[in-house]
Design a protein around this motif. Structure first.
Motif, PDB file in Angstrom:
ATOM      1  N   ALA A 193       0.865  -1.183   0.000  1.00  0.00           N
ATOM      2  CA  ALA A 193       0.000   0.000   0.000  1.00  0.00           C
ATOM      3  C   ALA A 193       0.896   1.226   0.000  1.00  0.00           C
ATOM      4  O   ALA A 193       1.961   1.232   0.614  1.00  0.00           O
ATOM      5  N   ALA A 233       0.822   5.723  -0.040  1.00  0.00           N
ATOM      6  CA  ALA A 233       0.088   6.988   0.012  1.00  0.00           C
ATOM      7  C   ALA A 233       0.289   7.743  -1.293  1.00  0.00           C
ATOM      8  O   ALA A 233       1.378   7.740  -1.870  1.00  0.00           O
ATOM      9  N   PHE A 243      -4.762   6.770  -1.635  1.00  0.00           N
ATOM     10  CA  PHE A 243      -3.739   5.742  -1.474  1.00  0.00           C
ATOM     11  C   PHE A 243      -3.989   4.632  -2.478  1.00  0.00           C
ATOM     12  O   PHE A 243      -5.100   4.476  -2.981  1.00  0.00           O
ATOM     13  N   ILE A 261      -3.719   0.498  -3.252  1.00  0.00           N
ATOM     14  CA  ILE A 261      -3.550  -0.868  -2.776  1.00  0.00           C
ATOM     15  C   ILE A 261      -3.106  -1.655  -4.001  1.00  0.00           C
ATOM     16  O   ILE A 261      -3.802  -1.701  -5.006  1.00  0.00           O
ATOM     17  N   GLY A 302      -8.137  -4.319   2.190  1.00  0.00           N
ATOM     18  CA  GLY A 302      -6.908  -3.539   2.345  1.00  0.00           C
ATOM     19  C   GLY A 302      -7.195  -2.048   2.439  1.00  0.00           C
ATOM     20  O   GLY A 302      -6.579  -1.331   3.237  1.00  0.00           O
ATOM     21  N   ALA A 303      -8.150  -1.574   1.648  1.00  0.00           N
ATOM     22  CA  ALA A 303      -8.528  -0.159   1.705  1.00  0.00           C
ATOM     23  C   ALA A 303      -9.136   0.169   3.063  1.00  0.00           C
ATOM     24  O   ALA A 303      -8.862   1.234   3.636  1.00  0.00           O
ATOM     25  N   TYR A 355      -6.262   0.292   5.575  1.00  0.00           N
ATOM     26  CA  TYR A 355      -5.459   1.502   5.383  1.00  0.00           C
ATOM     27  C   TYR A 355      -6.190   2.726   5.939  1.00  0.00           C
ATOM     28  O   TYR A 355      -5.606   3.533   6.659  1.00  0.00           O
ATOM     29  N   LYS A 373      -6.312   2.133   9.976  1.00  0.00           N
ATOM     30  CA  LYS A 373      -5.065   2.021  10.734  1.00  0.00           C
ATOM     31  C   LYS A 373      -3.999   3.053  10.353  1.00  0.00           C
ATOM     32  O   LYS A 373      -3.201   3.446  11.194  1.00  0.00           O
ATOM     33  N   VAL A 374      -3.978   3.457   9.088  1.00  0.00           N
ATOM     34  CA  VAL A 374      -2.941   4.404   8.656  1.00  0.00           C
ATOM     35  C   VAL A 374      -3.472   5.834   8.678  1.00  0.00           C
ATOM     36  O   VAL A 374      -2.820   6.735   9.209  1.00  0.00           O
ATOM     37  N   LEU A 425      -1.028  -5.328   5.269  1.00  0.00           N
ATOM     38  CA  LEU A 425      -0.558  -4.339   4.306  1.00  0.00           C
ATOM     39  C   LEU A 425       0.905  -4.053   4.583  1.00  0.00           C
ATOM     40  O   LEU A 425       1.314  -3.974   5.736  1.00  0.00           O
ATOM     41  N   THR A 456       3.299  -1.082   4.137  1.00  0.00           N
ATOM     42  CA  THR A 456       3.328   0.338   3.809  1.00  0.00           C
ATOM     43  C   THR A 456       4.743   0.860   3.590  1.00  0.00           C
ATOM     44  O   THR A 456       4.919   1.940   3.056  1.00  0.00           O
ATOM     45  N   VAL A 460       1.057  -3.571   8.435  1.00  0.00           N
ATOM     46  CA  VAL A 460      -0.140  -3.111   9.129  1.00  0.00           C
ATOM     47  C   VAL A 460      -1.141  -4.250   9.081  1.00  0.00           C
ATOM     48  O   VAL A 460      -1.433  -4.783   8.018  1.00  0.00           O
TER      49      VAL A 460
END
Length: 146
Positions: free
Chosen positions: A34, A36, A42, A44, A58-59, A62, A65-66, A136, A138, A144
């Motif tokens: 993933a 940014a 972002f 994936i 995954g989205a 993200y 968590k991100v 993920l 990152t 993540v």
């Protein structure tokens, strides 16, 4: 001879379900890159044979968590195609920008081949229940998990 055939058949019947579960659990271990794009967008990137449901999961991971988002929508900003951050790979660019969600359309389909498809963050994250081992990546040494 009949006894040996019976024992072999019984062994196959007993071990087949556990083999299927083992193969299934191996298949469920996805690690998706993933990246940014900006503060709301972002990518994936496809990996490990992941499909649409894994990309949406995954989205959701993200966004939660991100980006630290807890509500709102996730929109397919750029449909599945060449990755902007990983040349030679396929990716989907998602965004949490509310303006993109307002212009998009909610969908029951997990498709990522059309721009403007909108899922709630909760729905995208809920898809992760099917993939308990999805992670993920990152950065080179940053994973993540849900």
């Amino acid at each position: 001879m009949l006894k040996r055939t019976f024992v072999v058949a019984l062994a196959v019947v007993v071990t087949t379900p556990s083999l299927a579960l083992a193969v299934d659990s191996i298949r469920q271990r996805y690690t998706l890159p993933a990246a940014a794009i900006d503060s709301n967008s972002f990518e994936i990137i496809e990996a490990d044979g992941a499909g649409n449901a894994q990309l949406w999961c995954g989205a959701g991971i993200y966004a939660r968590k991100v980006l630290g988002e807890r509500g709102g929508d996730i929109t397919v900003e750029v449909a599945r195609g060449p990755s902007q951050t990983r040349p030679g790979r396929k990716a989907v660019r998602f965004t949490t920008d509310p303006a993109a969600a307002a212009a998009g359309t909610s969908s029951l389909s997990l498709g990522v081949r059309r721009e403007g498809v909108v899922f709630t963050m909760t729905h995208a994250y809920a898809l992760c229940r099917q993939f308990p081992h999805l992670k993920l990546r990152t950065a080179p040494n940053t994973l993540v998990r849900k």
